[in-house]
Structure formats: C-alpha cells, structure tokens
Design a protein around this motif. Structure first.
Motif, mmCIF file in Angstrom:
data_model
loop_
_atom_site.group_PDB
_atom_site.id
_atom_site.type_symbol
_atom_site.label_atom_id
_atom_site.label_comp_id
_atom_site.label_asym_id
_atom_site.label_seq_id
_atom_site.Cartn_x
_atom_site.Cartn_y
_atom_site.Cartn_z
ATOM 1 N N CYS A 65 0.801 -1.222 0.000
ATOM 2 C CA CYS A 65 0.000 0.000 0.000
ATOM 3 C C CYS A 65 0.836 1.275 0.000
ATOM 4 C CB CYS A 65 -0.952 -0.014 1.200
ATOM 5 S SG CYS A 65 -2.224 -1.290 1.031
ATOM 6 N N THR A 76 -2.913 -4.273 -1.867
ATOM 7 C CA THR A 76 -4.080 -3.863 -2.636
ATOM 8 C C THR A 76 -3.933 -4.334 -4.080
ATOM 9 O OG1 THR A 76 -5.505 -1.977 -3.178
ATOM 10 C CG2 THR A 76 -3.126 -1.591 -3.252
ATOM 11 N N ASP A 79 -7.789 -9.644 -5.413
ATOM 12 C CA ASP A 79 -8.744 -10.220 -4.471
ATOM 13 C C ASP A 79 -8.454 -11.702 -4.339
ATOM 14 O OD1 ASP A 79 -10.988 -11.965 -5.872
ATOM 15 O OD2 ASP A 79 -10.538 -10.274 -7.210
ATOM 16 N N ARG A 83 -12.726 -11.667 -2.006
ATOM 17 C CA ARG A 83 -12.440 -10.706 -0.931
ATOM 18 C C ARG A 83 -11.322 -9.782 -1.398
ATOM 19 N NH1 ARG A 83 -12.584 -15.849 2.194
ATOM 20 N NH2 ARG A 83 -14.625 -15.905 3.148
ATOM 21 N N PRO A 84 -11.649 -8.508 -1.655
ATOM 22 C CA PRO A 84 -10.614 -7.598 -2.145
ATOM 23 C C PRO A 84 -9.558 -7.306 -1.082
ATOM 24 C CG PRO A 84 -12.781 -6.518 -2.084
ATOM 25 C CD PRO A 84 -12.956 -7.910 -1.573
ATOM 26 N N THR A 86 -7.295 -4.746 0.697
ATOM 27 C CA THR A 86 -7.383 -3.302 0.903
ATOM 28 C C THR A 86 -6.268 -2.837 1.835
ATOM 29 O OG1 THR A 86 -8.756 -3.296 2.892
ATOM 30 C CG2 THR A 86 -9.911 -3.506 0.782
ATOM 31 N N CYS A 87 -6.001 -1.557 1.761
ATOM 32 C CA CYS A 87 -4.971 -0.958 2.621
ATOM 33 C C CYS A 87 -5.462 -0.753 4.050
ATOM 34 C CB CYS A 87 -4.515 0.371 2.032
ATOM 35 S SG CYS A 87 -3.673 0.169 0.448
ATOM 36 N N ALA A 88 -6.740 -1.011 4.289
ATOM 37 C CA ALA A 88 -7.324 -0.764 5.600
ATOM 38 C C ALA A 88 -7.225 -1.948 6.555
ATOM 39 C CB ALA A 88 -8.802 -0.374 5.444
#
Length: 190
Positions: A65, A76, A79, A83-84, A86-88
């Motif tokens: 990220c 990122t 998937d 399920r992608p 993500t940086c979160a």
C-alpha cells in the motif's frame, strides 16, 4: 532484551501483522491454541515476530500500500476468493497463518528453518551431484541450506518446505511460481 510487538498497519517499523491480544483471540479458536496462550508474554511475542519474519519470505499477490511500510501487508490491487485486498486491513487468513506459525514455533523452535546455512556452509540451491563424460550423464541434486539434507522442492521457500500446510492455509493470497519455473540450468557443450 524483550521483544516488543509493533503491529502498526502499514507502519515503517512494524514487526507483526497483529497485536498479541488479537493473536490470542485467534489462537483461542484453534485446537491447541490454549497451549500457546499459556506461554509467557515474551515467548508469545517472540514467536509472533518469528512467524511474521518467515511469512515475509513469501511472495504475495497484489502490491504493497505504501513505499514506506516495512512489511508486505497490507496489500491492494487483487482479491482472494472474492475478498478484495485493501490498505485498511490485513486479511484474516494472513493473521491466522501468523498465529499458526507462532504456535508451531512456541511448541518446537527447531521445526523452523535455520538462518545462515547448514553446518557445512553450503548454499541452498541446485548442484551437480554427478557428471560423466562417456554417454554424457549429468545428475542434479537440491540442497536446502539449513540442514545437511537434500530437499524435494528447493523452489519453495524454506518455511513452505518445513511447514507445507501453510500453502493451503494462505491459498490464493500467495503468488506461487509454476512448478519447474524457478530454475533454469544451462549446459553448453563445446
């Protein structure tokens, strides 16, 4: 010096994908997790950092990220089973894998690869074990480098060689080379 956990998401000094408290929650739902939970805080921290270190030796799908994050997760751009990435967040399967490896390390540190090569100092890789000129015979052998034994698949990282179940747990998050694509050894006859 006691090992301290830094689980800052995308942090420049992170050494773990999760806090000790989060790892204990995952371990509580894994058979045998209670044995790991009963270890001292220092033993658990050390095993989590060791597990993260070895997970960092794997190649993963997607991209990191930030350019300043120390660890390969969060990622990122891909998937896994819908399920992608993500940086979160760091996916559960990655964090679960860290706990499973930490449990394995807590139970038997000698089950992990040894850093720095084996007793005879040989590097890991593929080597010629036999050559013959008449009727040209060449045989290759693979050497893992951490113990004085041959390995079945030196194309896999040492942690996947010692813990083959990890590949199934990580599933589509890891980026595995096609069998036989990792090494090309050329021979020129003059």
């Amino acid at each position: 010096m006691p090992v301290a956990i830094d689980a800052t998401l995308n942090g420049p000094n992170s050494n773990s994908y999760q806090t000790l408290a989060d790892a204990e929650l995952i371990a509580a739902n894994i058979p045998g997790g209670d044995v790991w939970i009963a270890l001292t805080e220092e033993e658990k921290n050390s095993s989590l950092v060791t597990a993260c270190f070895w997970l960092e030796t794997l190649e993963y799908r997607g991209t990191v990220c930030t350019n300043t994050q120390r660890l390969k997760w969060a990622r990122t751009g891909e998937d896994c089973q819908g399920r992608p990435m993500t940086c979160a967040e760091i996916p559960y399967k990655i964090r679960e894998s860290q706990v499973l490896l930490a449990m394995s390390y807590g139970a038997d540190p000698s089950s992990f690869p040894i850093l720095g090569g084996g007793g005879n100092g040989a590097q890991a890789g593929t080597f010629v074990s036999k050559q013959q000129l008449g009727d040209l015979v060449i045989e290759y052998t693979q050497y893992r480098g951490d113990v004085n034994t041959n390995c079945d698949d030196c194309e896999k990282t040492p942690i996947l060689q010692t813990h083959p179940w990890l590949e199934a747990v990580l599933g589509c998050y890891i980026d595995m080379p096609a069998p036989g694509s990792g090494r090309i050894i050329g021979r020129v006859r003059s």
